[in-house]
Enzyme design. Structure first.
Site, PDB file in Angstrom:
ATOM      1  N   ARG A  89     -54.745   0.282 -18.863  1.00  0.00           N
ATOM      2  CA  ARG A  89     -54.357  -0.234 -17.546  1.00  0.00           C
ATOM      3  C   ARG A  89     -55.546  -0.852 -16.797  1.00  0.00           C
ATOM      4  O   ARG A  89     -55.386  -1.711 -15.943  1.00  0.00           O
ATOM      5  CB  ARG A  89     -53.754   0.907 -16.716  1.00  0.00           C
ATOM      6  CG  ARG A  89     -53.053   0.422 -15.457  1.00  0.00           C
ATOM      7  CD  ARG A  89     -52.337   1.565 -14.735  1.00  0.00           C
ATOM      8  NE  ARG A  89     -53.254   2.587 -14.278  1.00  0.00           N
ATOM      9  CZ  ARG A  89     -53.175   3.887 -14.545  1.00  0.00           C
ATOM     10  NH1 ARG A  89     -52.195   4.350 -15.292  1.00  0.00           N
ATOM     11  NH2 ARG A  89     -54.059   4.742 -14.078  1.00  0.00           N
ATOM     12  N   TYR A 103     -43.904 -17.666   1.900  1.00  0.00           N
ATOM     13  CA  TYR A 103     -42.878 -17.307   0.916  1.00  0.00           C
ATOM     14  C   TYR A 103     -42.010 -16.173   1.480  1.00  0.00           C
ATOM     15  O   TYR A 103     -42.528 -15.152   1.936  1.00  0.00           O
ATOM     16  CB  TYR A 103     -43.627 -16.859  -0.342  1.00  0.00           C
ATOM     17  CG  TYR A 103     -42.816 -16.523  -1.543  1.00  0.00           C
ATOM     18  CD1 TYR A 103     -42.031 -17.487  -2.167  1.00  0.00           C
ATOM     19  CD2 TYR A 103     -42.869 -15.242  -2.089  1.00  0.00           C
ATOM     20  CE1 TYR A 103     -41.310 -17.173  -3.301  1.00  0.00           C
ATOM     21  CE2 TYR A 103     -42.148 -14.931  -3.233  1.00  0.00           C
ATOM     22  CZ  TYR A 103     -41.374 -15.895  -3.831  1.00  0.00           C
ATOM     23  OH  TYR A 103     -40.664 -15.588  -4.954  1.00  0.00           O
ATOM     24  N   ASP A 130     -52.177 -17.528   0.190  1.00  0.00           N
ATOM     25  CA  ASP A 130     -51.306 -17.705  -0.979  1.00  0.00           C
ATOM     26  C   ASP A 130     -51.507 -19.157  -1.428  1.00  0.00           C
ATOM     27  O   ASP A 130     -50.966 -20.087  -0.847  1.00  0.00           O
ATOM     28  CB  ASP A 130     -49.854 -17.414  -0.594  1.00  0.00           C
ATOM     29  CG  ASP A 130     -48.898 -17.551  -1.777  1.00  0.00           C
ATOM     30  OD1 ASP A 130     -49.252 -18.227  -2.766  1.00  0.00           O
ATOM     31  OD2 ASP A 130     -47.783 -16.996  -1.707  1.00  0.00           O
ATOM     32  N   LYS A 132     -46.306 -19.728 -11.693  1.00  0.00           N
ATOM     33  CA  LYS A 132     -46.034 -21.136 -11.445  1.00  0.00           C
ATOM     34  C   LYS A 132     -46.970 -22.010 -12.292  1.00  0.00           C
ATOM     35  O   LYS A 132     -46.803 -22.089 -13.488  1.00  0.00           O
ATOM     36  CB  LYS A 132     -46.169 -21.423  -9.937  1.00  0.00           C
ATOM     37  CG  LYS A 132     -45.360 -20.448  -9.059  1.00  0.00           C
ATOM     38  CD  LYS A 132     -43.877 -20.704  -9.104  1.00  0.00           C
ATOM     39  CE  LYS A 132     -43.004 -19.620  -8.493  1.00  0.00           C
ATOM     40  NZ  LYS A 132     -43.346 -19.123  -7.183  1.00  0.00           N
TER      41      LYS A 132
HETATM   42  C1  LIG Z   1     -43.144 -17.879  -6.593  1.00  0.00           C
HETATM   43  C2  LIG Z   1     -44.052 -17.608  -5.465  1.00  0.00           C
HETATM   44  C3  LIG Z   1     -44.497 -16.324  -5.207  1.00  0.00           C
HETATM   45  C4  LIG Z   1     -44.034 -15.136  -6.008  1.00  0.00           C
HETATM   46  O1  LIG Z   1     -44.372 -15.219  -7.343  1.00  0.00           O
HETATM   47  P1  LIG Z   1     -43.555 -14.393  -8.440  1.00  0.00           P
HETATM   48  O2  LIG Z   1     -44.408 -14.461  -9.630  1.00  0.00           O
HETATM   49  O3  LIG Z   1     -42.233 -15.068  -8.573  1.00  0.00           O
HETATM   50  O4  LIG Z   1     -43.412 -12.997  -7.906  1.00  0.00           O
HETATM   51  C5  LIG Z   1     -45.386 -16.143  -4.168  1.00  0.00           C
HETATM   52  N1  LIG Z   1     -45.788 -17.170  -3.412  1.00  0.00           N
HETATM   53  C6  LIG Z   1     -45.375 -18.416  -3.630  1.00  0.00           C
HETATM   54  C7  LIG Z   1     -45.884 -19.518  -2.773  1.00  0.00           C
HETATM   55  C8  LIG Z   1     -44.495 -18.683  -4.660  1.00  0.00           C
HETATM   56  O5  LIG Z   1     -44.072 -19.916  -4.847  1.00  0.00           O
END
Ligand SMILES: *Cc1c(COP(=O)(O)O)cnc(C)c1O
Length: 396
Positions: free
Chosen positions: A61, A116, A188, A213
């Protein structure tokens, strides 16, 4: 390729660092890529080593040669401000792990109104339950954010631009106000990635990625990363340890593989996205395109100052038409799929509406809104698909 005083390739240009960082060819027995280490138990050679917790790897981990390769690559991309990279099983887990790392009961948190939505849900749900108060602020507040700080304001969460509405916060102005109040700034950075937006160099303490993404880039993993500066890295490490956050080795490997080609993929998403955005802005059905790299966009000056590129995700406001017509258009498209998680090689389209959940600002775009992700297809094919879609929209 050595930077001299350590094995990080921080002096290399980002494209080169993405290709070369985190590769220990000798340890990999000559292979270009690291092994995918599936492992929980790590054996200690002697009782003395066991007592002393001696060894580069101690428990599955806490890290493996595979996670180390990913961390080194991302650190090389983030630059010298990055003191460490935490790994999480999703982008949302990276955000929640970060918030839990820096906040405690009685603290106050400032959150940009365009973040988000599941990030908001965490603040309004679990953080509220544990005694953290959240105030949402206008993404365009700039240095005006100074008036929102309270003595107990501990952190600020930003997304630039917001991944639904695409307003562009003035991140350096917000970060400098936060620093004056001793608050930690969390960005983010999923939309631009550290390749196009070096947020740690603009006063941000922690840059979080939904690596699901663009870093993954192929719509085949759930993954999150937390890039922290020296001030915040100990708290991030502690939070990861206490919560037991980690990710599966195959996903770590796919994230590394995604990073190797991130620069060419993002350059193409930028080019194709901008071309499609400019083309859509001229369509008679379109009221407005929400894309900070377009000169007409209200966030353009900030984008130009703070970013070195744009990704393939942007919004379109249609002139008022019934939702049934929009749905008929969406149903008629052949290349644009309808789905939420973007950043892969394929083009996507979804309707979105921020009206119900924004609280600091009113969302009134003036017509139905669509979010498009421009993938790696040929743009002429994508235009032809949308032309067919607009014909259906106009006919219903
Ligand atoms: C998709 C997304 C998230 C969350 O990511 P996951 O891997 O789906 O949990 C957080 N912030 C933004 C801007 C996103 O587009």
């Amino acid at each position: 390729m050595s930077s001299g005083d350590d094995d990080r390739t921080i002096l290399l240009k980002a494209e080169t660092a993405l290709v070369t960082a985190g590769r220990d060819t000798k340890a990999q027995k000559g292979f270009v890529n690291p092994p995918v280490v599936h492992g929980s138990t790590v054996l200690y050679p002697t009782a003395d080593d066991l007592h002393a917790h001696r060894g580069e790897f101690q428990y599955g981990r806490h890290g493996t040669p595979t996670t180390k390769a990913l961390q080194q690559t991302l650190m090389a991309l983030e630059g010298p401000q990055c003191a460490g990279v935490g790994i999480a099983p999703s982008g949302l887990a990276a955000i929640t792990t970060t918030l839990l790392a820096v906040l405690k009961a009685g603290d106050h948190l400032l959150v940009c109104d365009n973040v988000y939505r599941p990030s908001r849900n965490f603040c309004n749900g679990m953080l509220a339950r544990y005694g953290v108060e959240t105030t949402y602020f206008d993404p365009l507040i700039g240095s005006g954010i100074a008036s929102l700080f309270k003595p107990n304001t501990r952190a600020v969460l930003i997304e630039a631009p917001g991944s639904q509405s695409f307003e562009m916060p003035d991140l350096p102005a917000i970060a400098s106000a936060a620093r004056a109040h001793g608050a930690i700034v969390i960005d983010d950075n999923t939309w631009a990635t550290p390749l196009f937006h070096r947020s740690l160099e603009q006063g941000v303490d922690i840059s979080v990625q939904a690596a699901t993404k663009y870093i993954g880039g192929h719509s085949d993993i759930m993954f999150g990363t937390i890039s922290a500066n020296a001030k915040t890295w100990p708290a991030i490490q502690e939070s990861i340890r206490l919560l037991g956050v980690c990710a599966g080795p195959d996903d770590v490997f796919l994230a590394i593989r995604g990073l190797r080609t991130l620069a060419v993929r993002l350059a193409q998403h930028h080019r194709s996205g901008l071309e499609m955005a400019g083309w859509l802005a001229k369509r008679p059905e379109v009221l407005r395109v929400l894309h900070p790299a377009l000169e007409s966009d209200p966030g353009h000056a900030i984008w130009k100052r703070d970013f070195t590129g744009a990704s393939g995700l942007f919004g379109v406001v249609l002139k008022p038409v019934p939702q049934t017509s929009v749905d008929a258009m969406l149903n008629s498209l052949k290349l644009f799929g309808m789905g939420y998680s973007w950043g892969g090689f394929e083009s996507l389209i979804i309707p979105f509406d921020c009206t119900n959940y924004r609280t600091a600002t009113k969302w009134a775009p003036g017509g139905p809104t669509l979010r498009l992700h421009i993938g790696l297809e040929n743009v002429e094919d994508l235009k032809a698909d949308l032309i067919r879609g607009f014909e259906v929209l106009n006919a219903t």
